[in-house]
Design a protein around this motif. Sequence first.
Motif, mmCIF file in Angstrom:
data_model
loop_
_atom_site.group_PDB
_atom_site.id
_atom_site.type_symbol
_atom_site.label_atom_id
_atom_site.label_comp_id
_atom_site.label_asym_id
_atom_site.label_seq_id
_atom_site.Cartn_x
_atom_site.Cartn_y
_atom_site.Cartn_z
ATOM 1 N N SER A 342 31.509 40.011 10.998
ATOM 2 C CA SER A 342 32.618 40.199 11.932
ATOM 3 C C SER A 342 33.933 39.839 11.256
ATOM 4 N N THR A 343 35.008 40.489 11.715
ATOM 5 C CA THR A 343 36.345 40.113 11.232
ATOM 6 C C THR A 343 36.848 38.846 11.898
ATOM 7 N N GLY A 344 36.153 38.398 12.936
ATOM 8 C CA GLY A 344 36.647 37.271 13.715
ATOM 9 C C GLY A 344 36.363 35.914 13.119
ATOM 10 N N ASP A 345 35.537 35.838 12.081
ATOM 11 C CA ASP A 345 35.138 34.525 11.573
ATOM 12 C C ASP A 345 35.575 34.301 10.126
ATOM 13 N N ARG A 346 36.626 35.020 9.687
ATOM 14 C CA ARG A 346 37.043 34.854 8.299
ATOM 15 C C ARG A 346 38.318 34.031 8.194
ATOM 16 N N LEU A 347 38.427 33.343 7.084
ATOM 17 C CA LEU A 347 39.572 32.499 6.794
ATOM 18 C C LEU A 347 40.396 33.215 5.734
ATOM 19 N N VAL A 348 41.567 33.708 6.124
ATOM 20 C CA VAL A 348 42.348 34.588 5.248
ATOM 21 C C VAL A 348 43.479 33.812 4.568
ATOM 22 N N ASP A 406 39.512 14.763 14.743
ATOM 23 C CA ASP A 406 38.470 14.636 13.733
ATOM 24 C C ASP A 406 39.104 14.869 12.368
ATOM 25 N N ASP A 407 38.293 14.989 11.332
ATOM 26 C CA ASP A 407 38.834 15.047 9.979
ATOM 27 C C ASP A 407 38.770 16.432 9.352
ATOM 28 N N ARG A 408 38.710 17.482 10.185
ATOM 29 C CA ARG A 408 38.716 18.842 9.651
ATOM 30 C C ARG A 408 40.100 19.208 9.135
ATOM 31 N N ILE A 409 40.123 19.934 8.012
ATOM 32 C CA ILE A 409 41.383 20.504 7.512
ATOM 33 C C ILE A 409 41.598 21.830 8.227
ATOM 34 N N LEU A 410 42.727 21.979 8.904
ATOM 35 C CA LEU A 410 43.009 23.174 9.703
ATOM 36 C C LEU A 410 43.960 24.142 8.997
ATOM 37 N N GLY A 411 44.719 23.665 8.044
ATOM 38 C CA GLY A 411 45.659 24.559 7.372
ATOM 39 C C GLY A 411 46.317 23.878 6.195
ATOM 40 N N PHE A 412 46.816 24.710 5.282
ATOM 41 C CA PHE A 412 47.466 24.206 4.073
ATOM 42 C C PHE A 412 48.537 25.194 3.660
ATOM 43 N N MET A 423 45.683 26.087 -3.439
ATOM 44 C CA MET A 423 45.209 26.538 -2.138
ATOM 45 C C MET A 423 43.730 26.894 -2.165
ATOM 46 N N ALA A 424 43.254 27.517 -3.254
ATOM 47 C CA ALA A 424 41.859 27.925 -3.329
ATOM 48 C C ALA A 424 40.928 26.724 -3.209
ATOM 49 N N ALA A 425 41.338 25.573 -3.758
ATOM 50 C CA ALA A 425 40.524 24.368 -3.622
ATOM 51 C C ALA A 425 40.458 23.911 -2.170
ATOM 52 N N VAL A 426 41.602 23.962 -1.484
ATOM 53 C CA VAL A 426 41.618 23.560 -0.076
ATOM 54 C C VAL A 426 40.821 24.542 0.771
ATOM 55 N N GLN A 427 40.963 25.830 0.488
ATOM 56 C CA GLN A 427 40.209 26.836 1.228
ATOM 57 C C GLN A 427 38.712 26.609 1.074
ATOM 58 N N THR A 428 38.272 26.292 -0.130
ATOM 59 C CA THR A 428 36.850 26.020 -0.347
ATOM 60 C C THR A 428 36.391 24.843 0.498
ATOM 61 N N ALA A 429 37.199 23.785 0.553
ATOM 62 C CA ALA A 429 36.856 22.634 1.391
ATOM 63 C C ALA A 429 36.792 23.020 2.867
ATOM 64 N N MET A 430 37.716 23.871 3.304
ATOM 65 C CA MET A 430 37.707 24.311 4.703
ATOM 66 C C MET A 430 36.472 25.137 5.003
ATOM 67 N N LEU A 431 36.103 26.038 4.087
ATOM 68 C CA LEU A 431 34.912 26.865 4.305
ATOM 69 C C LEU A 431 33.650 26.021 4.366
ATOM 70 N N ALA A 432 33.650 24.913 3.648
ATOM 71 C CA ALA A 432 32.481 24.024 3.626
ATOM 72 C C ALA A 432 32.523 22.979 4.733
ATOM 73 N N ASP A 433 33.551 23.055 5.617
ATOM 74 C CA ASP A 433 33.728 22.047 6.666
ATOM 75 C C ASP A 433 33.752 20.638 6.098
ATOM 76 N N LEU A 434 34.393 20.478 4.968
ATOM 77 C CA LEU A 434 34.454 19.191 4.284
ATOM 78 C C LEU A 434 35.502 18.308 4.947
ATOM 79 N N PRO A 437 38.798 13.316 3.869
ATOM 80 C CA PRO A 437 38.671 12.195 2.926
ATOM 81 C C PRO A 437 37.809 12.524 1.708
ATOM 82 N N ARG A 438 36.856 13.458 1.843
ATOM 83 C CA ARG A 438 36.033 13.822 0.695
ATOM 84 C C ARG A 438 36.880 14.470 -0.402
ATOM 85 N N LEU A 439 37.818 15.327 0.013
ATOM 86 C CA LEU A 439 38.713 15.954 -0.963
ATOM 87 C C LEU A 439 39.767 14.965 -1.439
#
Length: 465
Positions: A342-348, A406-412, A423-434, A437-439
């Motif tokens: 679906s197009t609805g679940d992607r992080l662009v 909570d500790d989710r990253i919502l945007g950068f 940004m690619a590093a932050v996006q990877t953390a967001m995709l992994a629901d990291l 504090p882990r990053l």
Amino acid sequence: MTQSERFDALVLGSGQGGKLLAWHLARSGQRVAVVERRWVGGSCPAVACLPSKNEMWSARVAHLAQHAGQFGTITGPVATDMAKVRQRKRDMVEREIAFHLNAYKTSGAELIMGSGRLVAAKTVEVQLNDGGTRLLAADRVFLNLGSHALIPAVPGLEAAGPLTHIEALELDRLPAHLVVLGGGYVGLEMAQAYRRFGSQVTVIESGPQLMSREDPDVAQEMHRILSGEGIRFLVGAEALAVRGRSGQEVAVTVRTAAGEETITGSDILVAAGRVPNTAGIGLEEAGIRLDGRGFIAVNDRLETSAAGVWAMGECAGSPQFTHVSVDDFRIIRDNLAGGRRSTGDRLVPYCVFTDPPLARVGLNEREAQRQGIATRVARLPMAAVLRTEATDETDGFMKVLVAGDDDRILGFTAIGSEAGEIMAAVQTAMLADLPYPRLRDAVIAHLTMAEGLGPLLGNVPPRAA
């Protein structure tokens, strides 16, 4: 009616998503035809992404040469040969054309150069570029029509023969004074490039800030950086009329809060938005519904209102980035094989390739506020990243949004050297629901720009009690 030629799949337009899908289906044994009006491989390798970044890199080299003394390299006078700049770009485009023609040949997909129009359900009549017509029908049709530059309805503008990004990338001369209509991403990229080549540049933006999608602090920082290079900005300025001819002399009358003013230049570049290439090609007659802005209406699987017809890329209202068109291809490919993409679940993510660049993924402050999402915001100036001590690339800042509860990253968002790579590093953390504090506590190599993520995330405020 002439007997139609039958295909398993027909792709109208050879942009990024369309050509990838065509090659994939052809390699799987299907008979596939691709109809393309002009650009082999679509606009990205021919007149948009790659060519613009090619010339902007030439502009960056010119800028570094002009400021070489800052780093201890003594040079003489620096000048730009625009004919050589253009030739370097053209050589790259020729390599891209050769690559694409080989890909069509090896995949087995047939590339047909001509203008296509739907004349019946899943049936396209093609006016061939070299004369004649062909009538093509297929079990499945994929629309990858792209878009073109909007020419605003300003009196005298169209008659002035304005440049779009396509013509601007073909100049073999340096405009004495380039007037840019539009302070969005394309307008700023081209404005900076031509300023660095040596043109006087004025940017006219009708909105209250540059880059209307960005937070005010981001727009203000970009304004400051580019103004520092000598670009003049008129923000909140309405273009009232244009006189003259681009390439000779043009005069643009604008209305600002301070009153009316006339800007006189040698050339005018329009970068005021895009229009989908959906008019006059029989979409409605084939049962393909458009939305109120002229884009093809699709569901989250990129299916149109007509059975057996899909749309992808800009014409379907997807975000106007090549990497999104690639993902549109993957969604259609996987769903044809029985998937549920679906197009609805992607992080662009996206980047603006000014120097320094702008990069963003996820929410910014304005969007979070509009959606009623509580966030914690942290900032870090690029000057606080140790690598910039070595490179003098201190302009810009990073900003991160973390959920309030909570500790989710919502945007950068970042403006600064290598912003897209950070940004690619932050996006990877967001995709992994990291959790952030882990990053924050990750061991990141020194001296890199990404090392700044540690102190940035160390600035995140604690959760509200």
